[in-house]
Motif scaffolding. Structure first.
Motif: not given
Length: 858
Positions: A573-575, A577, A582, A584, A626
Motif C-alpha cells: 500500500s502507498k499514500s 497527502t 489524499a 493519488t 515515510s
C-alpha cells in the motif's frame, strides 16, 4: 509416434484428397509437431495409411474411421508376451508373476481422450486382462482436462492399452498436456515424475535436435526424495535425423523393428523397420555408458538405445471409440509410439522384482541406461537386417547400430539382470567438481538477502559425464525449484540455480550434491546469512511542474511530486497527502540501479505559498517507511516575451530589404497557455498566425507573424500576448530596411551570329529574373518567361566609333524584376549590323552606366 519439431508450427496428420488443412495453433515457445501413429487396417477394407511429418493436417477421426473394424486384426497381448519372453518372468522362486504389481507407469501425451477409461476396460474384456488402477489428470494434476483431439486420442489409446497389456499389474497414470508445445509437454513430464510410485515415464513423441535441448535434460531425472524413475521415448518414425527427448542422455530411446512370429506366437525373427528413428546428436555429448558399445558416434550421443516391434504390418490391436464407432472400435497401429510404452512396462516389471528383492526402483540416467549397455548380448535380439529411411539412411548390423540400437528385448533375461545387477563406473571416469557457490535475493536484488525475500543459490559445476541428478537442501529441507546445468561457458563451466525461501533472519546452511550418469557425485556445503527485513526507506523527494515545465512551480500549475525508495518486500500500500488531502500515488516502478524504486503523484494547481506533503509506503511485512516535508508554490507570472527577431519571409538570405515580405519571430514562456497574440507594424494590426511551436528548452514556445513588403527606412512594431488567466505582456521595437541592390555586368560578342549577349548578375540578396535593354533600331530577346514587375529607366551612354568621333547614344532601358531568386539570367541584344568591337565597347559602357539602376529600383 508423435513427432515434435523445434520450430513453432502446428501438429498435424496427413490430409486425404479433397480435405482441408486443420488450422495451425501456436505454442508458448517450441511447438511440438507430431507424426501420426502408424496405422494398418485389413487390406480387404482399405490400404495402409502411413504417417508423415506434420506439414498438413486433417481429421484423424476420418482416417481412423475408414480403418476401423469390428474385431481385432493386429497382434494380441498373448502373442507379444510370448514372442518377447514376458510370459517367462517370475519372482520369488517362481511364486510371483512378473506383471508390474506395486509400480506405476506414467503416460504423457497431449490433449484429451474422453473415452480412454471406457476403451481400456473394453480392451481388457476383449483379451481377458484384469482392470487396473487408472488415473487421468491434466498437466498440473487436476481434472479440468484439455481439449479433446482425435489424433492424440488414438495415441493415448495405444499407449495406455499396451503399457497395461505388458504389465497388467502396474497402475497407469495418464497425464494430458494442454497442448503439444514443449512448455506444456514438459510441465506434464514434471508432474508425472513427481507422482508418488511412478517408476517409468513413457513419451511417445519427439522433436528435432536443437542447440538448447541440453538445458531441458534435467526434466528427465529422478526428483529428490522419490524412488528411481526411468524415462523412455519413441525415437521417431521417419529415420534420421534424431529427435528430442529420445536423444537426451537421460532418456532410453526406443527404435523400431518388424517382428515375425508363427501362429503360436513363437519368435521367428526381426529386421530393422524402415521408419525407425536414429542417428547422432549434434548437441548431446557421448555419455560414458555408450563408450564401449557404440562405435559410430565419435563424441556425440547415438540413438536408439533399444528397439521393439513398430511396423504397422506387424502392429497392435487398439480399442478406440473416440475415433471409431462402437460397432467397429478396432484399429491396427504401429510406430515407435507402440514401442516406448511397452519398454516402459518392461522397466516396471524389473522394478517390481527389485522391490521384492529389497532394492529401490531404477534411476534411468545413472542405472537403467548404463545397465542396458553393460548387459550380455544374450539379453537382446541382435537385429542385423533392414534399413531406415531419412537422411542419412542407416542399416542394421551386428552389434549396436543406428536403426535398432542394441536390439529388441529377451524380456526374461533383461529383467533378471536388471533386478540383480549393479552399476560400476568406468575406471577412467572423472567425478564432477562444484565451485562458486553464492546466495542472493531472487527478485528485489538490492544486494542484501533479507528475511522477507525469496532467495536464490547459484553454483558452478565442471563435468565430463552428463549430470543425472542434483540435490540442494537448505537447513536440511529440499529446494525444489532447481535450474540447470546451463552452459557450458568459458572453461567448460556449467551453472545451476535453486530458488528458496523466504527464510528467517540468521545463519542458514546449504548442501549441494551433483551426481553424473556414472553414479559419481560432488558435494558442496556451506552457510549464508539472512538479514532482518528492513522497513521501506523513502528518500529523494522532489516537486516540480508537470506542464509547461519551465523550472518553477507556480500557482494554478499542475504539479508532480516524485520520490525514491528501497524496500525488502513487495509494497502492498502507498499514500500521498498534500496539505492533509489524499492524492493519488503511482508506482513503485523498478527496481533500478541499487534496487531503487521510483513513485510519483500528480496534483492540480495549488495557490501560491507553502504546502506540506506526507508519503507512506507499507510492505508485505507490514513495515512502513515515510517522508514528510514542504515546498513553495510561487505566484503565477505574466507571460515573458523574448528572442524577438526580424527577417525576410521568402528569400531568407540574412538581410531584410525594401520590397521583401518580412517575418517577426518571438519566444514566450509562462505559467498558463497563451490565449491570444497580436502583431502591430507601423500601426497596422497583423495576426501572429504561426505557432505555438514547442515547448523547447526552459518551457519556451515560439511564434511567428508575417508582414508585407515595406519601403527602405525605419519601422516600428509591437507584440502583445495574453495567457488563459488574462495576464498580458508586450514588446516594442524598431527595424530598418535597406534599399534592394542589383548589378549588371558581362557583355560579350557572339561570333556565331549577329547577336550580343548581355548578362545580368545577381547581388547577394536578390537575383534578376528577367531583363531587357532597349536601344534604337535594336531587336530585344529575353531568355526568361516569369511574369515580372517593371521599372523603366532612361539611360545614356557615350562611346567612340572607329573614326574617333564621339558618339552619344541615348536609349531607354526597361528593367523587369521579379522577387524570385535565380543564379543569373541571359539577355540577347540583337542588332541589325554585324557586331564590331566598337559596338561591344558601346554596350559595355552602357552597362557600366546602368549601375545607377540599383538605387532607382530600391
Amino acid at each position: 509416434m508423435r513427432r515434435l519439431l523445434c520450430s513453432p508450427a502446428s501438429y498435424a496428420w496427413r490430409r486425404k484428397p479433397g480435405q482441408h488443412a486443420r488450422s495451425a495453433r501456436r505454442g508458448s515457445f517450441r511447438r511440438l509437431n507430431i507424426e501420426s501413429l502408424e496405422v494398418r487396417a485389413l487390406l480387404s477394407v482399405s490400404p495402409l495409411g502411413e504417417a508423415v511429418p506434420c506439414t498438413v493436417a486433417t481429421s484423424a477421426a476420418d482416417e481412423v474411421a475408414m480403418l476401423s473394424t469390428k474385431s481385432p486384426t493386429g497382434l494380441t497381448p498373448t502373442q507379444v508376451l510370448h514372442a518377447y519372453g514376458f510370459d517367462k518372468i517370475a519372482f520369488n522362486n517362481g511364486t510371483v508373476v512378473g506383471d508390474g504389481t506395486g509400480t506405476t507407469i506414467a503416460i504423457v501425451d497431449a490433449y484429451d481422450d474422453p473415452r480412454i477409461a471406457y476403451d481400456l476396460h473394453q480392451f481388457n474384456v476383449a483379451y481377458g486382462l484384469p482392470d487396473t488402477v487408472f488415473t487421468k489428470v491434466n498437466q498440473y494434476g487436476g481434472t479440468a482436462y484439455p481439449t479433446a483431439n482425435a489424433g492424440w486420442a488414438a495415441e493415448i489409446a495405444l499407449d495406455v492399452e499396451w503399457a497395461h497389456a505388458i504389465a497388467p499389474g502396474a497402475n497407469i497414470l495418464l497425464v494430458e498436456a494442454n497442448s503439444a508445445s514443449y512448455s506444456d509437454m514438459l510441465t506434464a513430464v514434471n508432474y508425472a515424475r513427481n507422482y508418488a510410485g511412478v517408476v517409468a515415464v513413457s513419451m511417445s513423441w519427439t522433436g528435432g535436435d536443437f542447440a538448447s535441448e541440453t538445458t531441458l535434460d534435467g526434466y528427465f531425472t529422478t526428483p529428490s526424495n522419490h524412488c528411481g524413475v526411468t524415462f523412455l521415448a519413441a525415437s521417431g518414425d521417419t529415420g534420421a535425423p534424431v529427435g528430442y527427448p529420445a536423444i537426451s542422455p537421460n532418456v532410453v530411446a526406443v527404435g523400431g523393428t518388424t517382428l515375425s512370429i508363427d501362429s503360436q506366437g513363437n519368435y521367428i525373427g526381426e529386421s530393422g523397420w524402415s521408419g525407425s528413428g536414429g542417428g547422432l546428436s549434434r548437441y548431446e555429448r557421448l555419455p560414458t555408458y555408450q563408450r564401449t558399445i557404440v562405435t559410430q558416434s565419435g563424441t556425440y550421443r547415438a540413438n536408439p538405445d533399444v528397439a521393439y516391434d513398430s511396423d504397422p504390418y506387424s502392429g497392435f490391436s487398439v480399442y478406440d471409440t473416440y475415433n471409431n464407432s462402437a460397432s467397429s472400435p478396432w484399429a491396427q497401429w504401429g510406430g515407435t509410439s507402440a514401442a516406448a510404452p511397452q519398454w516402459a512396462a518392461l522397466i516396471a516389471i524389473a522394478d517390481q522384482g527389485r522391490m521384492l528383492a529389497g532394492k529401490d526402483s531404477l534411476d534411468g540416467a545413472s542405472q537403467t541406461l548404463p545397465l542396458l549397455y553393460s548387459l550380455s548380448t544374450a539379453d537382446f535380439h541382435d537385429i542385423t537386417t533392414g534399413m531406415s529411411t531419412g537422411n542419412p539412411r542407416y542399416s542394421a548390423a551386428v552389434g549396436f547400430d543406428l536403426v535398432t540400437g542394441r536390439g529388441s528385448p529377451v524380456a526374461n533375461l533383461i529383467v533378471a539382470d536388471l533386478v540383480g545387477s549393479t552399476v560400476s563406473p568406468p575406471p577412467d571416469a572423472t567425478p564432477p567438481v562444484l565451485s562458486s557457490v553464492a546466495t542472493g535475493e531472487a527478485s528485489l536484488q538490492n544486494g542484501i538477502l533479507e528475511s522477507s525475500e525469496q532467495g536464490v543459490i547459484t553454483w558452478a559445476v565442471n563435468y565430463t559425464t552428463p549430470i543425472a541428478s542434483k540435490l540442494i537442501t537448505i537447513d536440511g529441507a529440499v529446494v525444489t525449484a532447481v535450474y540447470g546445468p546451463f552452459g557450458p561457458y568459458d572453461g567448460g563451466v556449467y551453472y545451476c540455480a535453486g530458488v528458496f525461501g523466504p527464510l528467517a533472519a540468521g545463519t542458514h546452511s546449504y548442501k549441494i550434491v551433483m551426481t553424473d550418469t556414472n553414479g559419481l557425485s560432488a558435494t558442496a556445503t556451506g552457510s549464508f546469512v539472512v538479514s532482518a527485513a528492513a522497513a521501506p526507506s523513502v528518500f529523494s523527494v522532489a516537486v516540480g511542474e508537470l506542464s509547461p515545465q519551465n523550472g518553477t512551480l507556480e500557482a494554478n500549475e499542475q504539479g508532480v511530486l516524485t520520490w525514491a525508495l528501497t524496500t525488502s518486500a513487495q509494497i502492498t500500500s502507498k499514500s500521498l497527502t498534500l496539505d492533509g488531502k489524499a492524492c493519488t500515488a503511482c508506482g513503485p516502478y523498478g527496481p533500478y540501479s541499487g534496487g531503487v524504486y521510483y513513485s510519483f503523484g500528480i496534483f492540480n494547481g495549488l495557490s501560491a505559498g507553502t504546502h506540506t506533503y506526507s508519503i507512506q509506503m507499507t510492505d508485505a511485512n507490514g513495515l512502513t517507511g515515510s517522508a514528510t516535508g514542504s515546498f513553495v508554490v510561487v505566484p503565477a507570472a505574466a507571460p515573458i516575451i523574448s528572442s524577438v527577431a526580424i527577417g525576410e519571409a521568402v528569400s531568407q538570405n540574412g538581410v531584410l530589404e525594401s520590397g521583401e515580405l518580412g517575418v517577426v519571430t518571438f519566444a514566450v514562456t509562462g505559467t498558463n497557455a497563451i490565449r491570444s497574440r497580436l502583431l502591430v507594424v507601423d500601426g497596422m494590426q497583423l495576426a501572429a498566425s504561426y505557432g505555438p511551436y514547442g515547448p523547447y528548452a526552459g518551457g519556451a514556445y515560439y511564434y511567428a507573424g508575417v508582414f508585407p513588403s515595406m519601403s527602405a527606412g525605419s519601422h516600428n512594431f509591437s507584440i502583445y500576448v495574453t495567457d488563459s488567466a488574462g495576464r498580458s505582456s508586450s514588446y516594442n521595437g524598431t527595424f530598418s530596411l535597406a534599399a534592394r541592390a542589383h548589378a549588371l555586368a558581362s557583355v560579350a560578342a557572339n561570333s556565331a551570329g549577329p547577336a550580343i549577349v548581355a548578362e545580368l548578375l545577381a547581388t547577394a540578396d536578390q537575383s534578376v529574373e528577367r531583363a531587357a535593354i532597349a536601344m534604337p533600331d535594336r531587336q530585344i530577346a529575353s531568355s526568361t518567361d516569369s511574369p515580372p514587375s517593371v521599372a523603366d529607366v532612361n539611360l545614356a551612354s557615350k562611346a567612340t566609333d572607329a573614326d574617333d568621333e564621339q558618339v552619344v547614344c541615348r536609349s531607354t532601358a526597361t528593367i523587369e524584376v521579379d522577387t524570385h531568386t535565380i543564379a543569373r539570367s541571359r539577355v540577347l541584344v540583337a542588332t541589325s549590323d554585324t557586331p564590331t568591337a566598337e559596338r561591344v565597347e558601346l554596350l559595355d559602357a552602357l552597362l557600366q552606366d546602368l549601375q545607377f539602376v540599383d538605387g532607382l529600383l530600391g
